[in-house]
Design an enzyme around this catalytic site. Structure first.
Site, PDB file in Angstrom:
ATOM      1  N   ILE A   6      27.403  17.659  65.806  1.00  0.00           N
ATOM      2  CA  ILE A   6      27.232  17.804  64.364  1.00  0.00           C
ATOM      3  C   ILE A   6      26.230  19.031  64.019  1.00  0.00           C
ATOM      4  O   ILE A   6      25.080  19.072  65.184  1.00  0.00           O
ATOM      5  CB  ILE A   6      26.858  16.490  63.498  1.00  0.00           C
ATOM      6  CG1 ILE A   6      25.526  15.772  64.383  1.00  0.00           C
ATOM      7  CG2 ILE A   6      27.816  15.478  63.667  1.00  0.00           C
ATOM      8  CD1 ILE A   6      25.026  14.536  63.733  1.00  0.00           C
ATOM      9  N   ASP A   7      26.005  19.399  63.103  1.00  0.00           N
ATOM     10  CA  ASP A   7      25.007  20.595  62.672  1.00  0.00           C
ATOM     11  C   ASP A   7      23.682  20.007  62.907  1.00  0.00           C
ATOM     12  O   ASP A   7      23.436  18.948  62.647  1.00  0.00           O
ATOM     13  CB  ASP A   7      25.274  21.108  61.205  1.00  0.00           C
ATOM     14  CG  ASP A   7      26.702  21.567  60.880  1.00  0.00           C
ATOM     15  OD1 ASP A   7      27.172  22.329  62.066  1.00  0.00           O
ATOM     16  OD2 ASP A   7      27.289  21.631  60.177  1.00  0.00           O
ATOM     17  N   LYS A   8      22.716  21.041  63.139  1.00  0.00           N
ATOM     18  CA  LYS A   8      21.413  20.890  63.276  1.00  0.00           C
ATOM     19  C   LYS A   8      21.053  19.701  62.086  1.00  0.00           C
ATOM     20  O   LYS A   8      20.034  18.730  62.331  1.00  0.00           O
ATOM     21  CB  LYS A   8      20.459  21.960  63.365  1.00  0.00           C
ATOM     22  CG  LYS A   8      19.040  22.006  63.399  1.00  0.00           C
ATOM     23  CD  LYS A   8      18.226  23.436  63.338  1.00  0.00           C
ATOM     24  CE  LYS A   8      16.780  23.259  63.285  1.00  0.00           C
ATOM     25  NZ  LYS A   8      16.050  24.368  63.084  1.00  0.00           N
ATOM     26  N   THR A  30      22.342  17.948  59.856  1.00  0.00           N
ATOM     27  CA  THR A  30      23.301  16.834  59.721  1.00  0.00           C
ATOM     28  C   THR A  30      22.759  15.708  60.400  1.00  0.00           C
ATOM     29  O   THR A  30      22.522  16.092  61.593  1.00  0.00           O
ATOM     30  CB  THR A  30      24.733  17.141  59.748  1.00  0.00           C
ATOM     31  OG1 THR A  30      25.296  18.222  58.886  1.00  0.00           O
ATOM     32  CG2 THR A  30      25.655  15.835  59.805  1.00  0.00           C
ATOM     33  N   ARG A  36      31.429  20.804  54.970  1.00  0.00           N
ATOM     34  CA  ARG A  36      30.836  21.749  54.277  1.00  0.00           C
ATOM     35  C   ARG A  36      31.536  22.986  53.458  1.00  0.00           C
ATOM     36  O   ARG A  36      31.555  23.108  52.154  1.00  0.00           O
ATOM     37  CB  ARG A  36      29.324  22.267  54.821  1.00  0.00           C
ATOM     38  CG  ARG A  36      28.418  21.237  55.398  1.00  0.00           C
ATOM     39  CD  ARG A  36      27.604  22.032  56.615  1.00  0.00           C
ATOM     40  NE  ARG A  36      26.693  22.976  56.102  1.00  0.00           N
ATOM     41  CZ  ARG A  36      26.119  23.639  56.766  1.00  0.00           C
ATOM     42  NH1 ARG A  36      26.103  23.758  58.202  1.00  0.00           N
ATOM     43  NH2 ARG A  36      25.382  24.827  56.572  1.00  0.00           N
TER      44      ARG A  36
END
Length: 314
Positions: free
Chosen positions: A134-136, A138, A233
């Site tokens: 998962i993104d930084k 998130t 997103r």
């Protein structure tokens, strides 16, 4: 060194030794199994055979498997919020701001560094056992495999789209109903850090439903059918409901009218995409039992939703 044994099923009768090994010990690559056969680390009924030798079925195979280091990142004593752990899998609740994999500009202080400190044997697994990311910015649940068998199982479940993943997100704009976004996603042609909806992109499907509506925002639950980079997103921005705080896809910040002081502070102070991996479900790699975990929104998202609700009362 790990001593592994297996009995050759009779349906594999007539198969070459190297082919049978690939079936019986699928957690190892074919090239690695070939090396171990040549090194004499494979015994069939106590005898070392050649890779091309045929099997009859019913033989007892013994394999001396040697794990090899594939991760060179340094272990770091970074606290982990461990939700579940056994001999095969590890489930962590990642905070916003923690990078998952080391990369240019973030070689240290990542989840990988933390995992290697917690479980040094993860250095022998691809990406330190991390199967998805998962993104930084998130927050939320991530699964980590602790063995090659578990890594293969979780990877196969991801590819088969049987991993259950639910997210909570706060969007700009008031949704009237939930729905599905079925639009392919590709890397942006000029900005390599961004992704866009594009006909030539990879298949991507996002399901969403309304949890709570506010005057100009919506709290939604999102279920992923696929797991493309930045998928939620990109898809939410595509249907003109970008996530609050998204610095890449959210557009220029605009303070909505009629905000009370609490909401104005919450919106100005929210500097990440309002996205949280809230639920994760999978088949256990060893027991095959379905397991599921849930984590509530972190404090910053809870305060944001609370401020939105509080503003509705005035």
């Amino acid at each position: 060194m790990t001593k592994l044994t297996a009995e050759v099923p009779y349906e594999l009768a007539g198969m070459r030794l190297d082919q049978a090994l690939a079936e019986l010990f699928s957690e190892y690559s074919r090239s690695k199994l070939q090396i171990w056969i040549k090194a004499g680390r494979v015994q069939v009924n106590g005898v070392a055979l050649k890779a091309k030798d045929k099997l009859e079925g019913g033989e007892e195979i013994a394999l001396d498997a040697e794990p090899e280091v594939v991760i060179t990142s340094e272990p770091e004593n970074i606290p982990l919020d461990i939700v579940y752990e056994d001999d095969s899998i590890l489930i962590v609740n990642k905070p916003a701001g923690l990078v998952v994999h080391p990369a240019v500009g973030n070689w240290r202080g990542t989840l990988v560094n933390a995992l290697l400190h917690h479980e040094p044997n993860l250095e022998t697994l691809p990406r330190a056992g991390i199967v998805h990311r998962i993104d930084k910015e998130t927050s939320g649940l991530l699964m980590i495999a602790k063995t090659l068998q578990a890594h293969n199982s979780l990877t196969e479940q991801l590819q088969a789209r049987t991993i259950h993943r639910e997210y909570l997100a706060v969007t700009r704009g008031r949704m009237t109903a939930g729905g599905t976004v079925d639009e392919p996603i590709a890397r942006h042609p000029s900005d390599r850090k961004r992704y866009i909806v594009k006909e030539s992109g990879k298949f991507a499907v996002t399901h969403y439903r309304v949890v709570q509506r506010f005057t100009r925002h919506t709290l939604i639950q999102v279920k992923l059918e696929t797991g493309r980079t930045h998928q939620i997103r990109v898809h939410m921005a595509h249907i003109r409901f970008p996530l609050i705080g998204d610095p890449v896809y959210g557009g220029r910040f605009q303070m909505p009218p009629d905000c009370n002081e609490r909401l104005e502070l919450a919106l100005r102070g929210f500097k990440r995409q309002a996205l949280h991996a809230a639920k994760l479900g999978l088949q256990h790699p060893v027991t095959d039992a379905y397991m599921e975990w849930a984590q509530p929104m972190p404090d910053d998202m809870t305060e944001l939703v609370g401020a939105l609700a509080d503003n509705e009362q005035e």
